[in-house]
Scaffold this active site. Structure first.
Site, PDB file in Angstrom:
ATOM      1  N   GLY A 134      54.519  33.464 -42.642  1.00  0.00           N
ATOM      2  CA  GLY A 134      55.791  32.912 -43.059  1.00  0.00           C
ATOM      3  C   GLY A 134      55.679  32.172 -44.369  1.00  0.00           C
ATOM      4  O   GLY A 134      54.582  31.900 -44.859  1.00  0.00           O
ATOM      5  N   ALA A 137      60.259  26.697 -48.474  1.00  0.00           N
ATOM      6  CA  ALA A 137      60.381  25.850 -49.654  1.00  0.00           C
ATOM      7  C   ALA A 137      59.109  25.057 -49.917  1.00  0.00           C
ATOM      8  O   ALA A 137      58.811  24.721 -51.067  1.00  0.00           O
ATOM      9  CB  ALA A 137      61.568  24.905 -49.477  1.00  0.00           C
ATOM     10  N   TYR A 138      58.360  24.730 -48.864  1.00  0.00           N
ATOM     11  CA  TYR A 138      57.198  23.861 -49.033  1.00  0.00           C
ATOM     12  C   TYR A 138      55.880  24.625 -49.142  1.00  0.00           C
ATOM     13  O   TYR A 138      54.822  24.013 -49.234  1.00  0.00           O
ATOM     14  CB  TYR A 138      57.094  22.885 -47.846  1.00  0.00           C
ATOM     15  CG  TYR A 138      58.274  21.959 -47.701  1.00  0.00           C
ATOM     16  CD1 TYR A 138      58.989  21.528 -48.812  1.00  0.00           C
ATOM     17  CD2 TYR A 138      58.683  21.512 -46.463  1.00  0.00           C
ATOM     18  CE1 TYR A 138      60.075  20.677 -48.694  1.00  0.00           C
ATOM     19  CE2 TYR A 138      59.770  20.650 -46.319  1.00  0.00           C
ATOM     20  CZ  TYR A 138      60.453  20.238 -47.446  1.00  0.00           C
ATOM     21  OH  TYR A 138      61.522  19.398 -47.319  1.00  0.00           O
ATOM     22  N   GLY A 139      55.897  25.917 -49.107  1.00  0.00           N
ATOM     23  CA  GLY A 139      54.653  26.671 -49.167  1.00  0.00           C
ATOM     24  C   GLY A 139      54.691  27.830 -48.203  1.00  0.00           C
ATOM     25  O   GLY A 139      55.764  28.310 -47.840  1.00  0.00           O
ATOM     26  N   VAL A 141      52.639  29.930 -44.674  1.00  0.00           N
ATOM     27  CA  VAL A 141      51.882  29.715 -43.441  1.00  0.00           C
ATOM     28  C   VAL A 141      51.046  30.945 -43.147  1.00  0.00           C
ATOM     29  O   VAL A 141      51.526  32.086 -43.288  1.00  0.00           O
ATOM     30  CB  VAL A 141      52.840  29.439 -42.261  1.00  0.00           C
ATOM     31  CG1 VAL A 141      52.042  29.153 -40.986  1.00  0.00           C
ATOM     32  CG2 VAL A 141      53.775  28.278 -42.577  1.00  0.00           C
ATOM     33  N   LYS A 156      49.712  25.651 -42.515  1.00  0.00           N
ATOM     34  CA  LYS A 156      50.712  25.596 -43.585  1.00  0.00           C
ATOM     35  C   LYS A 156      50.106  24.897 -44.784  1.00  0.00           C
ATOM     36  O   LYS A 156      49.659  23.758 -44.684  1.00  0.00           O
ATOM     37  CB  LYS A 156      51.966  24.862 -43.120  1.00  0.00           C
ATOM     38  CG  LYS A 156      53.019  24.726 -44.227  1.00  0.00           C
ATOM     39  CD  LYS A 156      54.385  24.335 -43.691  1.00  0.00           C
ATOM     40  CE  LYS A 156      54.435  22.924 -43.204  1.00  0.00           C
ATOM     41  NZ  LYS A 156      55.818  22.506 -42.840  1.00  0.00           N
ATOM     42  N   ASP A 253      68.334  18.205 -37.168  1.00  0.00           N
ATOM     43  CA  ASP A 253      68.353  19.525 -37.803  1.00  0.00           C
ATOM     44  C   ASP A 253      68.013  20.614 -36.792  1.00  0.00           C
ATOM     45  O   ASP A 253      67.264  21.545 -37.088  1.00  0.00           O
ATOM     46  CB  ASP A 253      67.378  19.569 -38.983  1.00  0.00           C
ATOM     47  CG  ASP A 253      67.619  20.771 -39.896  1.00  0.00           C
ATOM     48  OD1 ASP A 253      68.746  21.312 -39.878  1.00  0.00           O
ATOM     49  OD2 ASP A 253      66.683  21.172 -40.614  1.00  0.00           O
TER      50      ASP A 253
END
Length: 515
Positions: A134, A137-139, A141, A156, A253
């Protein structure tokens, strides 16, 4: 000079430094040496005549070297919660000592650099990278084998984690919560790679248990959930959120893509706590709107984007428990949030659970609004227009007028919208999707409902038994250095207490009093 059995070519550095012992600072002679592949040793003596060593410290992978505030040219070597505090004559000497010590510790850490999927990964060699699973936005996995336990994990990588300070704060918040949570239906830290030092802290590697997929992918795949699977997944969601809320945390969320699923066991884990907040006065009033989109583009719903990029604004809110309205992907957002109520509570998470439950029954979103107005109209068309008394939480006159000027829709028979759902499912759903947050069903009552009663497990329904305190995170002044320090402290706390639920990262280092 006799170096007390230390061969000269094994000595990395030596010299006089001040050492703190009790209330006093005294000069001592230090020798840093390393013999072959063994961990380096830092030994100190009364003076440069050597003699008998006062103490010798082994610089294992858990050792850390940081500057010491409040003491000119000071630094400390921290090992297993104990700190050796020393000071040099000048900054250059301090920096040289710190560099040599960190180099020795880096040798002990034994992290290796692996080139995988187009990037370098600095990880413990016990993890064997397998495949990319996967990205966001943050990197991205990857799946990996833990060769020491034979378990599969998800790693991750967040490259340049501190480039965006708002994103870094969300990562800090998520790590802080995951480290403290300990429930089968809530994702928890499996491991986290430790940087050499705060100064070297740029990339972050977060490890969790590997799960097969997420609920969103299942709902929109060819695989259809059986009635029993749906019930079991819903029950686990309720149990996990009961644990989270009982720890004084709102998720804020919840959506299908944030519910990880193991397709072999049908186990569920709640993930993505980057927008979570504490429920007891834990909000920095100047930071309440960090979730607010800065452009209309971010307000558009993208069902395929599991990692929407949200950015900061500077709007202030006044009340102790006022929170931002820009939480939860719109389709799962409680009406009180959209109508400007800021003192919301756990009922917002229950509304999101109801939306997810309805989507599981319908195989499509229940309220797929294109904007706030459309979203509220869809809700009112299904549930009926609320009375003025039921809108007690609306303080904005324009919002109140908008609601009361809507057509007088009556509540629909849910069996018409959900024709294949059993009556017990609709009974539970109707108690979740109630416009008035005070009348929404509680998590405990939902877990006791007949729709999920056959799947109940007492151990899953236990409260957390502690309240997460996140004041230090929420009140943090956003600078790169502050975020590096706090996230580094979380990494250290996990290393020291990897499986203690509710453990605080504020572990006081004990001074090494040996002298």
């Amino acid at each position: 000079m006799d170096n007390s059995g230390h061969e000269q070519n094994n000595i990395r550095m030596q010299g006089i430094m001040q050492k703190k012992g009790g209330m006093r600072w005294q000069k001592r002679y230090f020798i840093l040496y390393q013999n072959g592949t063994k961990p380096a040793q830092l030994t100190y003596f009364k003076d440069e005549n050597i003699g008998e060593a006062r103490a010798s410290l082994e610089l294992t992978r858990d050792a850390k070297v940081d500057r010491l505030s409040g003491k000119q040219f000071g630094f400390q070597v921290i090992i297993k919660g104990r700190a050796l505090k020393v000071a040099t004559e000048n900054a250059d000497e301090r920096d040289e000592w710190m560099k040599h010590l960190r180099d020795c510790i880096a040798d002990a850490v034994s992290q290796t650099i692996v080139h995988f999927s187009g990037t370098d990964w600095c990880i413990d060699p016990k993890y064997k990278l397998l495949r990319k699973v996967g990205s966001g936005a943050y990197g991205f996995v990857v799946a990996a084998d833990d060769l020491s336990t034979k378990k599969q994990v998800a790693i991750k990588k967040v490259a340049n984690a501190f480039d965006d300070l708002v994103d870094a704060k969300r990562i800090l918040r998520e790590v802080c919560l995951m480290r403290q949570f300990n429930h089968p239906n809530v994702v928890k830290l499996y491991d986290i790679m430790e940087p050499k030092s705060i100064d070297d802290f740029e990339d972050l590697y977060i490890l969790t248990e590997l799960m097969s997929t997420d609920l969103q992918k299942i709902l929109y795949s060819k695989t259809k959930l059986s009635d029993e699977q749906l019930q079991y997944l819903l029950y686990q969601l309720l149990a996990g959120m009961n644990y989270v809320n009982s720890a004084g945390v709102l998720h804020r969320d919840l959506k299908p893509s944030n519910l990880l699923i193991d397709i072999q066991t049908c186990n569920l884990q709640i993930c993505d706590f980057g927008l979570a907040r504490g429920t007891q006065s834990q909000i920095n009033k100047t930071d309440l709107s960090e979730d607010a989109p800065t452009s209309s583009a971010t307000e558009k719903q993208n069902k395929q984007d599991n990692n929407s990029s949200l950015h900061a604004s500077t709007e202030n809110k006044e009340a102790e428990q006022e929170y931002t309205e820009y939480v939860v992907t719109r389709w799962y957002r409680a009406p009180e949030i959209m109508l400007g109520f800021h003192a919301y509570d756990q009922a917002i998470d229950m509304w999101s659970i109801g939306c997810i439950f309805g989507e599981m029954l319908l195989h499509q979103p229940v309220f797929p609004g294109s904007d706030y107005i459309h979203q509220l109209k869809l809700i009112v068309k299904l549930l009926g227009r609320p009375t003025k008394d039921e809108l007690w939480f609306v303080s904005n006159l324009n919002a109140m007028n908008f609601m009361l000027q809507l057509p007088e829709y009556k509540a629909q028979d849910l069996s018409l919208k959900f024709p294949k759902a059993p009556p017990s499912a609709l009974d539970l759903l109707s108690s979740m999707l109630i416009f008035n947050p005070k009348k929404r069903i509680s998590l405990h009552a939902a877990m006791e409902h007949k729709f999920v009663e056959e799947f109940r497990e007492q151990e899953l329904e236990q409260d957390a038994g502690f309240h997460v305190k996140m004041d230090d995170v929420e009140n943090l002044i956003l600078t790169k250095r502050n975020l590096q320090k706090m996230l580094y402290a979380e990494v250290r706390a996990f290393r020291d207490f990897p499986s203690v639920a509710g453990a605080s990262s504020k572990q006081q280092d004990t001074e090494m009093m040996i002298d």
